[in-house]
Design a protein around this motif. Structure first.
Motif, short mmCIF file in Angstrom:
data_model
loop_
_atom_site.label_atom_id
_atom_site.label_comp_id
_atom_site.label_asym_id
_atom_site.label_seq_id
_atom_site.Cartn_x
_atom_site.Cartn_y
_atom_site.Cartn_z
N ASN B 99 0.71 -1.65 -0.30
CA ASN B 99 0.07 -0.04 0.21
C ASN B 99 1.45 1.89 0.29
OD1 ASN B 99 -2.35 -2.40 0.39
ND2 ASN B 99 -3.48 -0.65 1.57
N GLU B 100 0.24 2.02 -0.13
CA GLU B 100 1.34 3.60 0.23
C GLU B 100 1.16 3.50 1.59
OE1 GLU B 100 -2.06 2.95 -1.43
OE2 GLU B 100 -3.85 4.14 0.05
N GLN B 101 2.48 4.45 1.18
CA GLN B 101 3.31 5.05 2.87
C GLN B 101 2.15 6.52 2.73
OE1 GLN B 101 7.06 4.08 2.49
NE2 GLN B 101 7.27 2.12 2.09
N PHE B 102 2.51 6.50 4.06
CA PHE B 102 2.03 7.92 4.92
C PHE B 102 2.88 8.41 5.25
CE2 PHE B 102 -1.61 7.71 3.02
CZ PHE B 102 -2.85 7.27 2.52
N PHE B 103 3.06 9.48 4.87
CA PHE B 103 5.25 11.00 5.72
C PHE B 103 5.04 11.10 6.66
CE2 PHE B 103 8.56 9.01 3.31
CZ PHE B 103 8.01 8.27 2.21
N GLY B 104 5.37 11.35 8.12
CA GLY B 104 5.93 12.45 9.27
C GLY B 104 5.93 13.38 8.43
N PRO B 105 6.20 14.80 8.96
CA PRO B 105 6.62 15.99 8.95
C PRO B 105 8.47 16.51 8.76
CG PRO B 105 6.17 15.98 10.75
CD PRO B 105 5.52 14.61 10.80
N GLY B 106 8.87 15.06 8.88
CA GLY B 106 10.19 14.85 9.12
C GLY B 106 11.56 15.91 10.02
N THR B 107 12.42 15.92 10.79
CA THR B 107 13.37 16.05 11.07
C THR B 107 14.21 16.65 10.80
OG1 THR B 107 12.54 14.36 13.11
CG2 THR B 107 14.48 15.59 13.60
N ARG B 108 14.51 17.52 10.65
CA ARG B 108 15.83 18.35 10.47
C ARG B 108 17.23 17.71 11.32
NH1 ARG B 108 17.36 18.62 4.92
NH2 ARG B 108 15.35 19.52 4.35
N LEU B 109 18.17 17.11 10.71
CA LEU B 109 19.46 16.58 11.67
C LEU B 109 20.74 17.86 11.52
CD1 LEU B 109 20.68 15.65 13.95
CD2 LEU B 109 20.94 13.10 12.90
N THR B 110 21.34 18.15 12.08
CA THR B 110 22.60 18.65 11.43
C THR B 110 23.36 18.13 12.67
OG1 THR B 110 21.56 20.98 9.89
CG2 THR B 110 23.88 20.82 11.08
N VAL B 111 24.57 17.68 11.66
CA VAL B 111 25.54 17.19 13.22
C VAL B 111 27.29 18.45 13.01
CG1 VAL B 111 27.17 15.67 13.87
CG2 VAL B 111 25.00 15.13 12.81
N LEU B 112 27.47 18.77 13.84
CA LEU B 112 28.11 20.07 13.11
C LEU B 112 29.70 18.83 14.18
CD1 LEU B 112 26.77 23.17 14.58
CD2 LEU B 112 27.34 22.26 12.57
#
Lengths: 111, 112
Positions: B99-112
Motif C-alpha cells: 500500500n501507499e506510505q504516509f509520511f511524517g513532517p520530518g526531522t532536520r538533523l545537522t551534525v557539526l
C-alpha cells in the motif's frame, strides 16, 4: 528486482500550460505504482496510485497519471499548471515490504 | 483518521553525540513503519522498516539503529553521530508493504 527511473532532474513549465513529469519502471509481474509530492522542508504527500484497472488514474490537486504497460511508463500529468505546483515529485514502485523511490524531479512553474 | 508525528522538528548535534528520533502513529493498528533519510533535498534512502513490534529490517549498514518498542512507535537511534549523518529524516507508515506510505513532517538533523 523492481525499480523506477525519473529521467529529468528538472522540469520547467509556464503557468497555465500542461505539465508532464516522467517515470519509467522495471518489474517482473504487475506493478503497483505511486506518485508523491514534496514541498520544501516537508514530508512527502501521496498524490495517486495505480494498482489495476483503468490506465488513467486521477489523484489529488488535479493531477493524473497514465499507466502504459507497453512503454513501462507512469507519467504524471496536469492540464494546467499552477505556480503552487512547484515542488519535488517522486515516482515509486512496490517491493516486498516497502516502496522503491525514484530520484525525484523538481518542477518549477513559471508565472 | 490516521496521523503520524515526528519529533523533534529540527536538531543540531555535535559529532560523537547520541541521537534519538521518535515517530508515532495514531488511528491505525499494526502498521508497517519506515525510516528514510533524504540528503540535499533529493532521493530517499530507506534505512529501516518494521512489520511488527520488535521486528526491524535494516537496509543500509551504518551507525544507526532502530527500535519498535510499541505497536505505533518507531525510534531511530545512534550512539555516536558522524558528520555524514546530517540530513532530513522521514518516518512513514503503511497498512502493509503493497500500500501507499504516509509520511511524517520530518526531522532536520545537522551534525557539526
Amino acid at each position: 528486482a523492481q525499480s523506477v527511473a525519473q529521467p529529468e532532474d528538472q522540469v520547467n513549465v509556464a503557468e497555465g500550460n500542461p505539465l508532464t513529469v516522467k517515470c519509467t519502471y522495471s518489474v517482473s509481474g504487475n506493478p503497483y505504482l505511486f506518485w508523491y509530492v514534496q514541498y520544501p522542508n516537508r514530508g512527502l504527500q501521496f498524490l495517486l496510485k495505480y494498482i489495476t484497472g483503468d490506465n488513467l488514474v486521477k489523484g489529488s490537486y488535479g493531477f493524473e497519471a497514465e499507466f502504459n504497460k507497453s512503454q513501462t511508463s507512469f507519467h504524471l500529468k496536469k492540464p494546467s499548471a499552477l505556480v503552487s505546483d512547484s515542488a519535488l515529485y517522486f515516482c515509486a514502485i512496490t517491493g516486498a515490504n516497502n516502496l522503491f523511490f525514484g530520484t525525484g524531479t523538481r518542477l518549477t512553474v513559471i508565472p | 483518521s490516521q496521523t503520524i508525528h515526528q519529533w523533534p522538528a529540527t536538531l543540531v548535534q555535535p559529532v560523537g553525540s547520541p541521537l534519538s528520533l521518535e515517530c508515532t502513529v495514531e488511528g491505525t493498528s499494526n502498521p508497517n513503519l519506515y525510516w528514510y533519510r533524504q540528503a540535499a533535498g533529493r532521493g530517499l534512502q530507506l534505512l529501516f522498516y518494521s512489520v511488527g513490534i520488535g521486528q526491524i529490517s535494516s537496509e543500509v549498514p551504518q551507525n544507526l539503529s532502530a527500535s519498535r518498542p510499541q505497536d505505533r512507535q518507531f525510534i531511530l537511534s545512534s550512539k555516536k553521530l558522524l558528520l555524514s549523518d546530517s540530513g532530513f529524516y522521514l518516518c512513514a507508515w503503511s497498512v502493509h508493504g503493497y500500500n501507499e506510505q504516509f509520511f511524517g513532517p520530518g526531522t532536520r538533523l545537522t551534525v557539526l
